[in-house]
Design an enzyme around this catalytic site. Structure first.
Site, PDB file in Angstrom:
ATOM      1  CB  SER A 162      -0.949   0.010   1.203  1.00 22.93           C
ATOM      2  OG  SER A 162      -1.988  -0.918   1.000  1.00 22.93           O
ATOM      3  CE  LYS A 209      -4.674   1.708  -0.315  1.00 23.96           C
ATOM      4  NZ  LYS A 209      -3.975   0.441  -0.113  1.00 23.96           N
ATOM      5  CB  SER A 236      -4.216   1.341   4.156  1.00 18.68           C
ATOM      6  OG  SER A 236      -3.327   0.971   3.122  1.00 18.68           O
TER       7      SER A 236
END
Length: 327
Positions: free
Chosen positions: A107, A110, A164
Site C-alpha cells: 500500500s 497509494k 489504507s
C-alpha cells in the site's frame, strides 16, 4: 649575716626578673604557630572551593561526547530486509540496507495514487461511488465500504492514505479520466518523471505484488509526495469520523506512530501483503533534521515500528556529538 641574706635575695631577683619576658615570647610564638596553622588550614579549603566551582562549571557545560551520525549504523540491528534513511538537508544516506533491492511495496503505492489524482486537478468535492469493480479479488481483503457507498473524492483520498482503504484507492483510479488503465499509465509516467526507474505500478492499491520499487526510489517518491499539503495532512491524520451511508464511522491511521508525542511526522504510509511483508515510509523531523525513512519487508507487526524507533534513538544520541565547551 644580714649582708649575706641581702645578697641572696638580690640573686633571686636577677633570676626571676626575665620570666615574664620569656612567657610573653613563648605566648607570642604560640600565637604565631596557631595563626600559621589556621592559615595553612584555610588554604586547602580555598583550593577545594575553587575545584568545586570548576566541577560545577563543567557540569553546567553539558556532557562532552564524541559520536557521529556516520558511526557504524549496522549497530542499529535493523530488522527490515531493506531500509534507507535520507537526510533531506544534505541528501546524505544515514542508514542503508539493501536500498536497491527491487521488492513489492504493497500500500505504499497509494502515495503515487494520491499524487496522480492531485496532478490531474480533479475536483475533490466531486462525489464518487464504490462499485463491484473495487472489490479486492486478489487477496480477499475486507472493507468497511460496501458497494454503493458514495463519498467525495477528498474523503476517498483521506481513507486511502490514512486507513489504507483499498476500495477507496481503486475507486480513485477508476474515476480517473480514461479509467483505470489510463490511471495506471499515469502512475508509471509520474514514477519515471521522479527518477524512479526501478519502479513499476500495475494498479492503484498495492494489493498486486507486481507493484514494485526500491528503497532509493521510494525515498524519491516520499520526498515528492511531501510537497502536497493534502497528502501530508491526510496521511498523518490520527483519526477521523466520517458519515457514510447515513452512519457516522470512525477510521484510524494504520501507523501508530502518528499518535505518538515522541514523533514529529510530516507524511506517513504503511503497507502490507504477504509478498511485501510489512512496510513503512515516513517524512519526519528527527534530531532537528528533516529525514525520509523507508522500511521494507519487515516481519512481525511491530518490527517496522521498532526499526523506526531504533533509528530515531540513534540519531538523537548522535546529535549529542556536538561538543560543548565551557566558556
Amino acid at each position: 649575716m644580714r649582708r649575706k641574706l641581702l645578697a641572696l635575695l638580690a640573686s633571686f631577683s636577677l633570676i626571676a626578673a626575665p620570666l615574664p619576658t620569656l612567657a610573653a615570647k613563648a605566648e607570642a610564638q604560640a600565637t604565631k604557630k596557631t595563626a600559621a596553622k589556621s592559615s595553612a588550614a584555610k588554604k586547602p579549603v580555598a583550593k577545594k572551593t575553587q575545584a568545586s566551582k570548576k566541577k560545577v562549571a563543567r557540569k553546567n557545560a553539558g556532557p562532552v561526547r564524541h559520536v557521529a551520525v556516520s558511526d557504524d549504523p549496522a549497530r542499529l540491528a535493523i530488522q527490515s530486509s531493506a531500509a534507507l534513511v535520507i537526510d533531506q538537508n544534505s541528501g546524505k544516506a544515514l542508514v542503508e540496507k539493501q536500498p536497491d533491492a527491487v521488492v513489492p511495496i504493497a500500500s505504499i503505492s497509494k502515495l503515487m495514487t494520491a499524487m496522480v489524482v492531485l496532478d490531474a486537478g480533479l475536483g475533490l468535492d466531486e462525489v464518487i461511488s464504490i462499485g463491484h469493480e473495487d472489490i479486492d479479488d486478489l487477496k480477499g481483503t475486507r472493507s468497511r465500504l460496501p458497494v454503493g457507498t458514495t463519498m467525495t473524492r477528498e474523503t476517498a483520498m483521506l481513507l486511502a492514505l490514512m486507513s489504507s482503504e483499498n476500495r477507496a484507492a481503486n475507486a480513485l483510479g477508476r474515476h480517473y479520466p480514461g479509467g483505470l488503465r489510463a490511471f495506471v499509465e499515469a502512475m508509471n509516467r509520474k514514477a519515471r518523471s521522479l527518477g524512479m526507474f526501478d519502479s513499476r505500478f500495475e494498479e492503484p492499491t498495492g494489493l498486486s505484488s507486481n507493484n514494485v520499487s526500491t528503497a532509493h526510489d521510494l525515498a524519491r517518491m516520499v520526498a515528492a509526495a511531501a510537497r502536497y499539503p493534502q497528502i501530508r495532512m491526510f496521511s498523518t491524520t490520527a483519526e477521523a469520523k466520517i458519515e457514510l451511508n447515513g452512519r457516522i464511522q470512525t477510521f484510524g491511521n494504520t501507523n501508530a506512530l502518528v499518535r505518538s508525542d515522541n514523533w514529529q511526522i510530516g507524511l506517513s504510509k504503511t503497507g502490507y501483503i504477504s509478498e511485501a511483508g510489512r512496510c513503512l515510509v515516513m517524512q519526519a523531523w528527527v534530531a532537528d533534521k528533516p529525514v525520509v525513512i523507508v522500511l521494507l519487508d519487515s516481519q512481525g507487526k511491530m518490527t517496522r515500528v521498532g526499526d523506526a524507533n531504533r533509528i530515531k534513538r540513534w540519531m538523537e544520541s548522535a546529535s549529542l556529538a556536538k561538543v560543548t565547551r565551557p566558556t
